[in-house]
Design a protein around this motif. Structure first.
Motif, PDB file in Angstrom:
ATOM      1  N   LEU A 179       0.915  -0.825   0.011  1.00 19.93           N
ATOM      2  CA  LEU A 179       0.036   0.110  -0.131  1.00 19.93           C
ATOM      3  C   LEU A 179       1.445   1.181   0.052  1.00 19.93           C
ATOM      4  O   LEU A 179       0.509   2.124  -0.661  1.00 19.93           O
ATOM      5  N   CYS A 180       1.534   1.027   0.890  1.00 22.62           N
ATOM      6  CA  CYS A 180       2.749   2.654   0.452  1.00 22.62           C
ATOM      7  C   CYS A 180       3.658   2.648  -0.570  1.00 22.62           C
ATOM      8  O   CYS A 180       4.206   3.781  -1.285  1.00 22.62           O
ATOM      9  N   THR A 181       4.045   1.497  -1.255  1.00 24.38           N
ATOM     10  CA  THR A 181       4.821   1.851  -2.428  1.00 24.38           C
ATOM     11  C   THR A 181       3.803   2.081  -3.171  1.00 24.38           C
ATOM     12  O   THR A 181       3.588   2.764  -4.533  1.00 24.38           O
ATOM     13  N   PHE A 182       2.352   1.739  -3.519  1.00 23.96           N
ATOM     14  CA  PHE A 182       1.013   2.286  -4.891  1.00 23.96           C
ATOM     15  C   PHE A 182       1.111   3.660  -4.040  1.00 23.96           C
ATOM     16  O   PHE A 182       0.506   4.006  -5.385  1.00 23.96           O
ATOM     17  N   GLN A 183       1.003   3.638  -2.826  1.00 26.37           N
ATOM     18  CA  GLN A 183       0.229   4.938  -2.241  1.00 26.37           C
ATOM     19  C   GLN A 183       1.699   6.695  -2.702  1.00 26.37           C
ATOM     20  O   GLN A 183       1.291   7.571  -3.539  1.00 26.37           O
TER      21      GLN A 183
END
Length: 180
Positions: free
Chosen positions: A13-17
């Motif tokens: 999720l952090c990478t996608f964000q």
């Protein structure tokens, strides 16, 4: 922890964000939207901090990320209200540019299906800061900005929930190690 743990989900999720925030940052720069540029910059820094905290098992960094995720959700709700002109807000105001330029959302002139009217040559001095009007847009720029913010809200909400779970797992593991 296994590969399909909350930790791996938070890393994803952090990478996608980061990817979606960088995309948003580019379009804010193209439209000279200074307030969103600053907010997105802080968002990128905090997401990197949350990613680092997740990888390095640092619950304090993840808590900072979770608190920021709540603030980021609030910011994006404001952006949606701004572009949909809810509560007396006007998307034509210079609120997001610090009153420094006449630019607005990049999507206003370059939205999906928009045809740009180029000014006729030789009709007087051209202001390079003036936005060129667009006609026939398939999707109005306010809706494009609202969709961007909706995506940011959904990802931040998932990130908040996942961060809370990961922090609870990390602190549980610390507590069980201290008891032994």
């Amino acid at each position: 922890m296994g590969c399909c743990s909350g930790r791996c989900a938070l890393i994803f999720l952090c990478t996608f964000q980061l990817v979606t925030a960088l995309e948003r940052q580019v379009f804010d720069f193209l439209g000279y939207q200074w307030v969103p540029i600053l907010a997105t910059f802080v968002h990128i820094v905090v997401v990197i901090l949350g990613l680092f905290g997740t990888i390095q098992y640092r619950p304090r960094y993840i808590v900072v990320y979770a608190v920021w995720a709540a603030a980021w959700i609030t910011w994006n709700i404001f952006i949606i209200c701004f572009y949909l002109e809810v509560g007396g807000l006007s998307k034509d105001s210079k609120l997001l540019t610090f009153n420094l330029s006449r630019h607005r959302s990049w999507w206003r002139e370059h939205g999906p299906g928009c045809l740009r009217e180029e000014p006729a040559a030789g009709l007087g001095p051209l202001d390079s800061q003036a936005p060129v009007p667009a006609i026939g847009c398939t999707l109005e720029h306010g809706y494009v900005e609202a969709l961007h913010s909706t995506l940011q809200i959904l990802v931040a909400l998932l990130g908040f929930i996942c961060a809370c779970y990961v922090v609870s797992v990390f602190t549980e593991e610390e507590d069980s190690c201290l008891r032994k």
